[in-house]
Design a protein around this motif. Structure first.
Motif, PDB file in Angstrom:
ATOM      1  N   LEU A 141       0.690  -1.228  -0.011  1.00 15.10           N
ATOM      2  CA  LEU A 141       0.028   0.025   0.031  1.00 15.10           C
ATOM      3  C   LEU A 141       0.868   1.415  -0.017  1.00 15.10           C
ATOM      4  O   LEU A 141       1.970   1.290   0.749  1.00 15.10           O
ATOM      5  N   PHE A 142       0.519   2.285  -0.642  1.00 13.47           N
ATOM      6  CA  PHE A 142       1.086   3.433  -0.737  1.00 13.47           C
ATOM      7  C   PHE A 142       0.511   4.533  -0.833  1.00 13.47           C
ATOM      8  O   PHE A 142      -0.648   4.839  -1.401  1.00 13.47           O
ATOM      9  N   ASP A 143       1.111   5.943  -0.375  1.00 18.37           N
ATOM     10  CA  ASP A 143       0.760   7.097  -0.757  1.00 18.37           C
ATOM     11  C   ASP A 143       1.726   7.604  -1.535  1.00 18.37           C
ATOM     12  O   ASP A 143       3.045   7.896  -1.079  1.00 18.37           O
ATOM     13  N   PRO A 144       1.630   7.718  -3.023  1.00 15.68           N
ATOM     14  CA  PRO A 144       2.876   7.895  -3.800  1.00 15.68           C
ATOM     15  C   PRO A 144       3.724   9.149  -3.713  1.00 15.68           C
ATOM     16  O   PRO A 144       4.795   9.067  -3.591  1.00 15.68           O
ATOM     17  N   LEU A 145       2.645  10.147  -3.176  1.00 13.73           N
ATOM     18  CA  LEU A 145       3.401  11.412  -3.093  1.00 13.73           C
ATOM     19  C   LEU A 145       2.702  12.361  -1.953  1.00 13.73           C
ATOM     20  O   LEU A 145       1.671  12.919  -2.291  1.00 13.73           O
ATOM     21  N   ASP A 146       3.338  12.076  -0.862  1.00 13.49           N
ATOM     22  CA  ASP A 146       2.443  12.773   0.331  1.00 13.49           C
ATOM     23  C   ASP A 146       2.758  14.175   0.374  1.00 13.49           C
ATOM     24  O   ASP A 146       3.961  14.538   0.298  1.00 13.49           O
ATOM     25  N   GLY A 147       1.970  14.993   0.855  1.00 12.53           N
ATOM     26  CA  GLY A 147       2.248  16.432   0.710  1.00 12.53           C
ATOM     27  C   GLY A 147       2.028  17.214  -0.565  1.00 12.53           C
ATOM     28  O   GLY A 147       2.928  18.117  -0.645  1.00 12.53           O
ATOM     29  N   SER A 148       1.100  16.941  -1.236  1.00 12.90           N
ATOM     30  CA  SER A 148       0.946  17.248  -2.559  1.00 12.90           C
ATOM     31  C   SER A 148       0.802  18.697  -2.666  1.00 12.90           C
ATOM     32  O   SER A 148       1.331  19.381  -3.723  1.00 12.90           O
ATOM     33  N   SER A 149       0.366  19.504  -1.572  1.00  7.64           N
ATOM     34  CA  SER A 149       0.124  20.715  -1.717  1.00  7.64           C
ATOM     35  C   SER A 149       1.535  21.451  -1.639  1.00  7.64           C
ATOM     36  O   SER A 149       1.595  22.748  -1.850  1.00  7.64           O
TER      37      SER A 149
ATOM     38  N   VAL B  28       8.745  22.429  -1.158  1.00  3.92           N
ATOM     39  CA  VAL B  28       9.023  22.094  -0.068  1.00  3.92           C
ATOM     40  C   VAL B  28       8.757  20.536   0.257  1.00  3.92           C
ATOM     41  O   VAL B  28       8.327  20.015  -0.623  1.00  3.92           O
ATOM     42  N   SER B  29       9.470  19.913   1.054  1.00  6.34           N
ATOM     43  CA  SER B  29       9.558  18.624   1.366  1.00  6.34           C
ATOM     44  C   SER B  29       8.426  17.782   1.085  1.00  6.34           C
ATOM     45  O   SER B  29       7.349  18.198   1.534  1.00  6.34           O
ATOM     46  N   ILE B  30       8.346  16.546   0.428  1.00 10.54           N
ATOM     47  CA  ILE B  30       7.306  16.048   0.236  1.00 10.54           C
ATOM     48  C   ILE B  30       7.730  14.385   0.262  1.00 10.54           C
ATOM     49  O   ILE B  30       9.166  14.217   0.327  1.00 10.54           O
ATOM     50  N   GLY B  31       6.879  13.424  -0.042  1.00  9.87           N
ATOM     51  CA  GLY B  31       7.590  12.085   0.170  1.00  9.87           C
ATOM     52  C   GLY B  31       6.674  10.822  -0.245  1.00  9.87           C
ATOM     53  O   GLY B  31       5.404  11.364  -0.700  1.00  9.87           O
ATOM     54  N   THR B  32       7.121   9.772  -0.022  1.00 10.06           N
ATOM     55  CA  THR B  32       6.278   8.645  -0.520  1.00 10.06           C
ATOM     56  C   THR B  32       6.373   7.731   0.852  1.00 10.06           C
ATOM     57  O   THR B  32       7.300   7.641   1.760  1.00 10.06           O
ATOM     58  N   ILE B  33       4.970   7.378   1.038  1.00 13.29           N
ATOM     59  CA  ILE B  33       4.728   6.319   2.316  1.00 13.29           C
ATOM     60  C   ILE B  33       4.307   5.152   1.889  1.00 13.29           C
ATOM     61  O   ILE B  33       3.494   4.934   1.033  1.00 13.29           O
ATOM     62  N   PHE B  34       4.760   3.954   2.476  1.00 12.49           N
ATOM     63  CA  PHE B  34       4.406   2.794   2.310  1.00 12.49           C
ATOM     64  C   PHE B  34       4.416   1.770   3.346  1.00 12.49           C
ATOM     65  O   PHE B  34       4.810   1.943   4.434  1.00 12.49           O
ATOM     66  N   SER B  35       3.636   0.770   2.916  1.00 11.46           N
ATOM     67  CA  SER B  35       3.193  -0.151   4.118  1.00 11.46           C
ATOM     68  C   SER B  35       3.137  -1.783   3.359  1.00 11.46           C
ATOM     69  O   SER B  35       2.464  -1.598   2.333  1.00 11.46           O
ATOM     70  N   VAL B  36       3.568  -2.739   4.195  1.00 12.80           N
ATOM     71  CA  VAL B  36       3.523  -4.001   3.508  1.00 12.80           C
ATOM     72  C   VAL B  36       2.783  -4.970   4.399  1.00 12.80           C
ATOM     73  O   VAL B  36       2.984  -5.031   5.680  1.00 12.80           O
ATOM     74  N   LEU B  37       1.744  -5.741   3.802  1.00 11.09           N
ATOM     75  CA  LEU B  37       1.015  -6.734   4.508  1.00 11.09           C
ATOM     76  C   LEU B  37       1.070  -8.138   3.954  1.00 11.09           C
ATOM     77  O   LEU B  37       1.794  -8.274   2.768  1.00 11.09           O
ATOM     78  N   LYS B  38       0.936  -9.163   4.518  1.00  9.78           N
ATOM     79  CA  LYS B  38       0.827 -10.486   3.941  1.00  9.78           C
ATOM     80  C   LYS B  38      -0.691 -10.590   3.189  1.00  9.78           C
ATOM     81  O   LYS B  38      -1.462 -10.442   4.028  1.00  9.78           O
ATOM     82  N   HIS B  39      -0.354 -11.330   2.004  1.00  7.28           N
ATOM     83  CA  HIS B  39      -1.697 -11.685   1.512  1.00  7.28           C
ATOM     84  C   HIS B  39      -2.205 -12.915   2.231  1.00  7.28           C
ATOM     85  O   HIS B  39      -1.378 -13.944   2.317  1.00  7.28           O
ATOM     86  N   GLN B  40      -3.377 -13.061   2.639  1.00  2.00           N
ATOM     87  CA  GLN B  40      -3.978 -14.302   3.607  1.00  2.00           C
ATOM     88  C   GLN B  40      -4.530 -15.145   2.697  1.00  2.00           C
ATOM     89  O   GLN B  40      -4.884 -16.129   3.014  1.00  2.00           O
ATOM     90  N   GLY B  41      -4.165 -14.989   1.485  1.00  3.81           N
ATOM     91  CA  GLY B  41      -4.563 -16.241   0.434  1.00  3.81           C
ATOM     92  C   GLY B  41      -6.022 -15.875  -0.257  1.00  3.81           C
ATOM     93  O   GLY B  41      -6.711 -14.875  -0.085  1.00  3.81           O
ATOM     94  N   GLY B  42      -6.361 -16.735  -1.288  1.00  2.00           N
ATOM     95  CA  GLY B  42      -7.668 -16.451  -2.012  1.00  2.00           C
ATOM     96  C   GLY B  42      -7.443 -15.557  -2.953  1.00  2.00           C
ATOM     97  O   GLY B  42      -6.216 -14.707  -3.200  1.00  2.00           O
ATOM     98  N   GLU B  43      -8.419 -15.076  -3.824  1.00  2.00           N
ATOM     99  CA  GLU B  43      -8.345 -14.038  -4.839  1.00  2.00           C
ATOM    100  C   GLU B  43      -8.031 -12.956  -4.303  1.00  2.00           C
ATOM    101  O   GLU B  43      -8.841 -12.403  -3.217  1.00  2.00           O
TER     102      GLU B  43
END
Ligand code: AHM
Ligand code: MG
Length: 334
Positions: A112-120, A126-141
Protein backbone atom coordinates in the motif's frame (compact mmCIF):
# COMPACT_ATOMS: atom_id res chain seq x y z
CA UNK A 1 36.33 6.95 7.00
CA UNK A 2 34.01 4.44 8.70
CA UNK A 3 32.66 1.65 6.52
CA UNK A 4 29.47 2.53 4.68
CA UNK A 5 26.56 0.11 4.82
CA UNK A 6 24.28 0.15 1.79
CA UNK A 7 20.57 -0.59 1.97
CA UNK A 8 21.27 -3.91 0.19
CA UNK A 9 23.86 -4.93 2.77
CA UNK A 10 21.57 -3.88 5.62
CA UNK A 11 18.74 -5.97 4.20
CA UNK A 12 20.96 -9.01 3.64
CA UNK A 13 22.10 -8.73 7.26
CA UNK A 14 18.43 -8.54 8.31
CA UNK A 15 17.84 -11.69 6.26
CA UNK A 16 20.65 -13.53 8.07
CA UNK A 17 20.01 -12.09 11.53
CA UNK A 18 17.24 -12.38 14.11
CA UNK A 19 14.75 -10.58 11.84
CA UNK A 20 15.05 -13.49 9.34
CA UNK A 21 13.78 -11.15 6.67
CA UNK A 22 12.23 -13.32 3.94
CA UNK A 23 14.03 -12.96 0.56
CA UNK A 24 10.78 -11.94 -1.17
CA UNK A 25 10.32 -9.11 1.32
CA UNK A 26 13.91 -8.04 0.81
CA UNK A 27 13.31 -7.90 -2.93
CA UNK A 28 10.12 -5.89 -2.38
CA UNK A 29 11.92 -3.30 -0.25
CA UNK A 30 14.73 -2.99 -2.80
CA UNK A 31 12.21 -2.44 -5.58
CA UNK A 32 10.34 0.22 -3.58
CA UNK A 33 13.66 1.93 -2.82
CA UNK A 34 14.53 1.90 -6.53
CA UNK A 35 11.15 3.41 -7.36
CA UNK A 36 11.77 6.13 -4.75
CA UNK A 37 15.09 6.96 -6.42
CA UNK A 38 13.27 7.38 -9.70
CA UNK A 39 10.59 9.57 -8.06
CA UNK A 40 13.36 11.65 -6.44
CA UNK A 41 14.81 12.34 -9.90
CA UNK A 42 11.44 13.62 -11.17
CA UNK A 43 10.91 15.70 -8.02
CA UNK A 44 14.36 17.26 -8.39
CA UNK A 45 13.76 18.22 -12.04
CA UNK A 46 10.71 20.27 -11.07
CA UNK A 47 9.76 22.80 -13.74
CA UNK A 48 12.59 21.57 -16.02
CA UNK A 49 10.94 18.15 -16.23
CA UNK A 50 7.44 19.56 -16.80
CA UNK A 51 6.29 17.70 -13.69
CA UNK A 52 4.70 20.58 -11.75
CA UNK A 53 1.04 21.62 -11.70
CA UNK A 54 -2.23 19.74 -11.77
CA UNK A 55 -3.03 16.74 -13.92
CA UNK A 56 -6.62 17.82 -14.53
CA UNK A 57 -8.10 14.81 -12.69
CA UNK A 58 -9.39 13.95 -9.20
CA UNK A 59 -8.73 10.89 -7.04
CA UNK A 60 -11.42 8.79 -5.35
CA UNK A 61 -11.39 11.19 -2.41
CA UNK A 62 -12.26 14.16 -4.61
CA UNK A 63 -8.77 15.68 -4.32
CA UNK A 64 -7.21 17.31 -7.37
CA UNK A 65 -4.33 15.17 -8.60
CA UNK A 66 -0.98 16.78 -9.32
CA UNK A 67 1.15 15.58 -12.22
CA UNK A 68 3.70 14.25 -9.74
CA UNK A 69 1.02 12.30 -7.82
CA UNK A 70 0.33 10.38 -11.01
CA UNK A 71 3.96 10.03 -12.07
CA UNK A 72 4.90 8.65 -8.63
CA UNK A 73 1.94 6.26 -8.65
CA UNK A 74 2.90 4.93 -12.11
CA UNK A 75 6.55 4.53 -11.13
CA UNK A 76 5.61 2.45 -8.06
CA UNK A 77 3.20 0.25 -10.01
CA UNK A 78 5.53 -0.36 -12.94
CA UNK A 79 8.48 -1.13 -10.66
CA UNK A 80 6.54 -3.58 -8.52
CA UNK A 81 4.23 -5.54 -10.77
CA UNK A 82 6.64 -7.91 -12.52
CA UNK A 83 9.02 -8.98 -9.72
CA UNK A 84 6.92 -11.88 -8.41
CA UNK A 85 6.90 -10.59 -4.84
CA UNK A 86 3.40 -9.07 -4.79
CA UNK A 87 -0.20 -10.20 -5.02
CA UNK A 88 -1.55 -6.66 -5.30
CA UNK A 89 -1.10 -2.96 -4.62
CA UNK A 90 -3.35 -0.21 -3.33
CA UNK A 91 -2.74 3.51 -3.48
CA UNK A 92 -4.18 6.85 -2.43
CA UNK A 93 -4.38 7.66 -6.13
CA UNK A 94 -6.38 4.60 -7.27
CA UNK A 95 -10.06 3.95 -6.47
CA UNK A 96 -9.54 0.19 -6.18
CA UNK A 97 -6.61 -2.08 -5.62
CA UNK A 98 -4.37 -3.01 -8.53
CA UNK A 99 -3.92 -6.77 -8.99
CA UNK A 100 -0.64 -8.06 -10.39
CA UNK A 101 -1.34 -8.94 -14.06
CA UNK A 102 -1.80 -12.69 -14.47
CA UNK A 103 1.12 -13.06 -16.91
CA UNK A 104 3.48 -12.17 -14.05
CA UNK A 105 4.20 -14.50 -11.12
CA UNK A 106 2.01 -13.83 -8.07
CA UNK A 107 3.73 -13.19 -4.75
CA UNK A 108 2.62 -13.33 -1.15
CA UNK A 109 2.73 -9.64 -0.19
CA UNK A 110 0.41 -6.67 -0.49
CA UNK A 111 1.86 -3.18 -0.94
CA UNK A 112 0.00 0.00 0.00
CA UNK A 113 1.28 3.48 -0.68
CA UNK A 114 0.67 7.18 -0.75
CA UNK A 115 2.89 7.79 -3.79
CA UNK A 116 3.45 11.48 -3.10
CA UNK A 117 2.41 12.76 0.29
CA UNK A 118 2.20 16.49 0.89
CA UNK A 119 0.91 17.24 -2.60
CA UNK A 120 0.16 20.87 -1.74
CA UNK A 121 3.92 21.38 -1.31
CA UNK A 122 5.01 20.03 -4.71
CA UNK A 123 4.84 23.28 -6.65
CA UNK A 124 6.37 25.39 -3.87
CA UNK A 125 9.55 23.30 -3.52
CA UNK A 126 8.91 22.13 0.05
CA UNK A 127 9.64 18.58 1.27
CA UNK A 128 7.28 15.84 0.11
CA UNK A 129 7.53 12.06 0.28
CA UNK A 130 6.36 8.53 -0.48
CA UNK A 131 4.79 6.45 2.32
CA UNK A 132 4.44 2.65 2.09
CA UNK A 133 3.14 -0.29 4.08
CA UNK A 134 3.49 -4.04 3.48
CA UNK A 135 1.03 -6.74 4.54
CA UNK A 136 0.91 -10.48 3.88
CA UNK A 137 -1.79 -11.67 1.53
CA UNK A 138 -3.96 -14.05 3.51
CA UNK A 139 -4.76 -16.16 0.44
CA UNK A 140 -7.61 -16.45 -2.04
CA UNK A 141 -8.30 -14.07 -4.87
CA UNK A 142 -6.87 -10.65 -4.09
CA UNK A 143 -9.47 -7.88 -3.69
CA UNK A 144 -9.90 -4.58 -1.80
CA UNK A 145 -10.91 -6.64 1.24
CA UNK A 146 -7.50 -8.37 1.28
CA UNK A 147 -5.98 -5.04 2.40
CA UNK A 148 -8.36 -4.56 5.34
CA UNK A 149 -5.93 -5.78 7.98
CA UNK A 150 -5.07 -4.07 11.27
CA UNK A 151 -1.79 -2.13 11.36
CA UNK A 152 -0.32 -4.73 13.74
CA UNK A 153 -0.23 -7.09 10.72
CA UNK A 154 2.28 -4.90 8.83
CA UNK A 155 5.54 -6.71 8.13
CA UNK A 156 7.32 -3.60 6.89
CA UNK A 157 6.63 0.12 6.67
CA UNK A 158 8.56 3.15 5.61
CA UNK A 159 8.73 6.42 3.79
CA UNK A 160 11.11 8.31 1.56
CA UNK A 161 11.33 12.06 2.13
CA UNK A 162 12.36 14.22 -0.83
CA UNK A 163 13.85 17.23 0.91
CA UNK A 164 17.30 18.85 1.07
CA UNK A 165 18.40 15.22 1.30
CA UNK A 166 16.50 12.18 0.01
CA UNK A 167 16.12 9.86 3.01
CA UNK A 168 14.53 6.42 3.17
CA UNK A 169 13.25 5.42 6.59
CA UNK A 170 12.37 1.81 7.20
CA UNK A 171 11.16 -0.71 9.74
CA UNK A 172 10.79 -4.46 9.42
CA UNK A 173 9.80 -4.70 13.07
CA UNK A 174 13.37 -4.56 14.43
CA UNK A 175 13.65 -0.84 15.11
CA UNK A 176 13.91 2.02 12.63
CA UNK A 177 16.79 2.67 10.24
CA UNK A 178 17.46 5.73 8.07
CA UNK A 179 19.29 5.68 4.73
CA UNK A 180 20.47 8.77 2.86
CA UNK A 181 20.63 8.71 -0.94
CA UNK A 182 24.17 9.11 -2.23
CA UNK A 183 23.39 10.71 -5.57
CA UNK A 184 26.85 10.09 -7.07
CA UNK A 185 26.74 6.38 -6.26
CA UNK A 186 22.99 6.08 -6.80
CA UNK A 187 22.58 4.07 -3.59
CA UNK A 188 20.95 4.47 -0.20
CA UNK A 189 23.51 4.43 2.63
CA UNK A 190 22.69 3.66 6.27
CA UNK A 191 23.05 6.92 8.20
CA UNK A 192 21.19 6.09 11.42
CA UNK A 193 20.11 2.84 13.02
CA UNK A 194 17.84 2.14 16.00
CA UNK A 195 16.28 5.60 15.85
CA UNK A 196 14.68 6.63 19.18
CA UNK A 197 12.08 9.36 19.73
CA UNK A 198 12.59 11.15 23.07
CA UNK A 199 9.59 10.54 25.38
CA UNK A 200 9.28 14.25 26.20
CA UNK A 201 9.17 17.20 23.86
CA UNK A 202 8.55 20.93 23.65
CA UNK A 203 7.40 20.93 20.03
CA UNK A 204 3.95 20.31 18.56
CA UNK A 205 2.69 20.09 14.97
CA UNK A 206 -0.92 20.83 14.10
CA UNK A 207 -2.72 22.97 11.53
CA UNK A 208 -3.65 25.86 13.85
CA UNK A 209 -6.01 27.38 11.28
CA UNK A 210 -8.50 24.64 12.20
CA UNK A 211 -8.49 25.59 15.89
CA UNK A 212 -12.09 26.83 15.96
CA UNK A 213 -13.25 23.44 14.65
CA UNK A 214 -11.36 21.21 17.13
CA UNK A 215 -12.88 19.01 19.83
CA UNK A 216 -12.40 20.15 23.45
CA UNK A 217 -9.56 17.72 24.39
CA UNK A 218 -7.44 18.98 21.47
CA UNK A 219 -8.18 22.62 22.39
CA UNK A 220 -7.24 21.91 26.01
CA UNK A 221 -3.91 20.32 25.05
CA UNK A 222 -2.89 23.08 22.62
CA UNK A 223 -4.09 25.85 24.99
CA UNK A 224 -1.81 24.45 27.68
CA UNK A 225 1.12 24.32 25.26
CA UNK A 226 0.48 27.94 24.24
CA UNK A 227 0.36 29.11 27.87
CA UNK A 228 4.03 28.11 28.08
CA UNK A 229 6.06 28.57 31.28
CA UNK A 230 3.24 30.47 32.98
CA UNK A 231 0.66 27.72 32.38
CA UNK A 232 -0.12 24.20 33.59
CA UNK A 233 2.79 22.68 31.66
CA UNK A 234 5.40 25.00 33.15
CA UNK A 235 7.46 25.12 29.94
CA UNK A 236 7.44 26.93 26.61
CA UNK A 237 6.48 25.03 23.46
CA UNK A 238 7.51 25.59 19.85
CA UNK A 239 5.29 24.91 16.83
CA UNK A 240 6.12 23.44 13.41
CA UNK A 241 3.73 22.53 10.56
CA UNK A 242 5.18 21.56 7.17
CA UNK A 243 1.84 20.26 5.81
CA UNK A 244 3.66 17.16 4.53
CA UNK A 245 3.10 14.38 7.03
CA UNK A 246 6.31 12.74 5.82
CA UNK A 247 8.36 15.83 6.68
CA UNK A 248 6.62 16.38 10.03
CA UNK A 249 7.08 12.72 11.04
CA UNK A 250 10.69 12.81 9.88
CA UNK A 251 11.36 15.74 12.21
CA UNK A 252 9.69 13.85 15.07
CA UNK A 253 11.79 10.72 14.42
CA UNK A 254 14.86 12.94 14.36
CA UNK A 255 14.34 15.14 17.42
CA UNK A 256 10.95 14.33 18.98
CA UNK A 257 7.65 16.18 18.99
CA UNK A 258 3.96 15.48 18.71
CA UNK A 259 2.00 15.49 15.44
CA UNK A 260 -1.78 15.79 15.33
CA UNK A 261 -4.34 15.75 12.56
CA UNK A 262 -7.44 15.32 14.70
CA UNK A 263 -11.10 14.95 13.82
CA UNK A 264 -12.72 18.36 13.56
CA UNK A 265 -16.15 19.89 13.05
CA UNK A 266 -15.64 20.93 9.42
CA UNK A 267 -16.87 17.55 8.20
CA UNK A 268 -18.13 15.87 11.39
CA UNK A 269 -18.89 12.53 9.73
CA UNK A 270 -15.26 12.14 8.60
CA UNK A 271 -13.05 10.59 11.30
CA UNK A 272 -10.13 12.79 10.19
CA UNK A 273 -8.20 13.86 7.10
CA UNK A 274 -5.45 11.28 6.96
CA UNK A 275 -5.93 7.78 5.61
CA UNK A 276 -5.52 4.79 7.89
CA UNK A 277 -4.02 2.16 5.60
CA UNK A 278 -1.29 4.02 3.74
CA UNK A 279 -0.61 7.07 5.93
CA UNK A 280 -1.48 6.50 9.61
CA UNK A 281 -0.62 2.79 9.86
CA UNK A 282 2.88 2.89 8.36
CA UNK A 283 3.75 6.06 10.29
CA UNK A 284 2.38 4.53 13.52
CA UNK A 285 4.46 1.36 13.00
CA UNK A 286 7.61 3.47 12.51
CA UNK A 287 6.86 5.71 15.49
CA UNK A 288 6.19 2.77 17.83
CA UNK A 289 9.33 1.02 16.60
CA UNK A 290 11.24 4.16 17.59
CA UNK A 291 9.77 4.16 21.11
CA UNK A 292 6.98 6.68 20.43
CA UNK A 293 3.21 6.23 20.54
CA UNK A 294 0.31 6.70 18.14
CA UNK A 295 -3.43 6.86 18.82
CA UNK A 296 -6.62 8.20 17.28
CA UNK A 297 -7.19 10.06 20.56
CA UNK A 298 -8.71 7.04 22.24
CA UNK A 299 -7.23 3.85 20.82
CA UNK A 300 -3.89 2.68 19.50
CA UNK A 301 -4.01 3.22 15.72
CA UNK A 302 -2.29 -0.09 14.94
CA UNK A 303 -5.15 -1.97 16.67
CA UNK A 304 -7.90 -0.44 14.53
CA UNK A 305 -9.71 -2.85 12.22
CA UNK A 306 -10.17 -1.07 8.88
CA UNK A 307 -13.56 -1.22 7.16
CA UNK A 308 -12.61 0.41 3.86
CA UNK A 309 -9.55 0.83 1.66
CA UNK A 310 -9.53 4.63 1.84
CA UNK A 311 -10.73 4.92 5.44
CA UNK A 312 -9.74 8.07 7.29
CA UNK A 313 -8.60 8.37 10.88
CA UNK A 314 -7.77 10.97 13.50
CA UNK A 315 -4.03 10.92 14.28
CA UNK A 316 -1.96 11.80 17.36
CA UNK A 317 1.61 10.49 17.20
CA UNK A 318 5.15 11.09 18.38
CA UNK A 319 6.83 11.53 21.77
CA UNK A 320 5.23 9.00 24.11
CA UNK A 321 4.45 11.20 27.13
CA UNK A 322 2.73 13.85 25.00
CA UNK A 323 0.67 11.30 23.04
CA UNK A 324 -0.34 9.68 26.34
CA UNK A 325 -1.40 13.10 27.65
CA UNK A 326 -3.52 13.94 24.58
CA UNK A 327 -5.09 10.47 24.74
CA UNK A 328 -5.84 10.88 28.46
CA UNK A 329 -7.56 14.23 27.76
CA UNK A 330 -9.79 12.51 25.18
CA UNK A 331 -10.61 9.64 27.55
CA UNK A 332 -11.47 12.05 30.39
CA UNK A 333 -13.85 13.90 28.07
CA UNK A 334 -15.82 10.76 27.17
P1 AHM B 1 -2.02 14.36 0.64
O1 AHM B 1 -1.75 12.90 0.84
O2 AHM B 1 -3.11 14.60 -0.35
O3 AHM B 1 -0.80 15.15 0.37
O4 AHM B 1 -2.68 14.90 2.04
C1 AHM B 1 -2.07 14.59 3.27
C2 AHM B 1 -1.36 15.79 3.83
C3 AHM B 1 -0.41 15.42 4.93
O5 AHM B 1 0.85 15.16 4.39
C4 AHM B 1 -0.38 16.65 5.79
O6 AHM B 1 -0.08 16.37 7.13
C5 AHM B 1 -1.77 17.19 5.64
O7 AHM B 1 -2.29 16.66 4.43
C6 AHM B 1 -1.78 18.69 5.56
O8 AHM B 1 -3.08 19.13 5.57
P2 AHM B 1 -3.47 20.69 5.61
O9 AHM B 1 -3.31 21.18 4.22
O10 AHM B 1 -4.88 20.67 6.10
O11 AHM B 1 -2.53 21.37 6.56
MG1 MG C 1 -0.85 11.76 1.88
Amino acid sequence: MSKRISLTQYLIEQQRGTAQLPPQLRLLIEVVARACKSIAISVNKGALGDVLGTAGSENVQGEVQKKLDIIANDVLIEANEWGGHLAGMASEEMDDMHAVPLHYPQGEYLLLFDPLDGSSNIDVNVSIGTIFSVLKHQGGEVSNDSFLQAGTEQVCAGYCVYGPQTTLVLTVGQGVAMFTLDREQGSFVLTQDQVQIPADTKEFAINMSNMRHWADPVKRYIDECLQGKEGARGKDFNMRWVASMVADVHRILTRGGVFMYPWDKREPTKPGKLRLLYEANPMSFLVEQAGGASTNGLQRILDLQPGQLHERVSVVLGSKNEVDRVTAYHREAQ
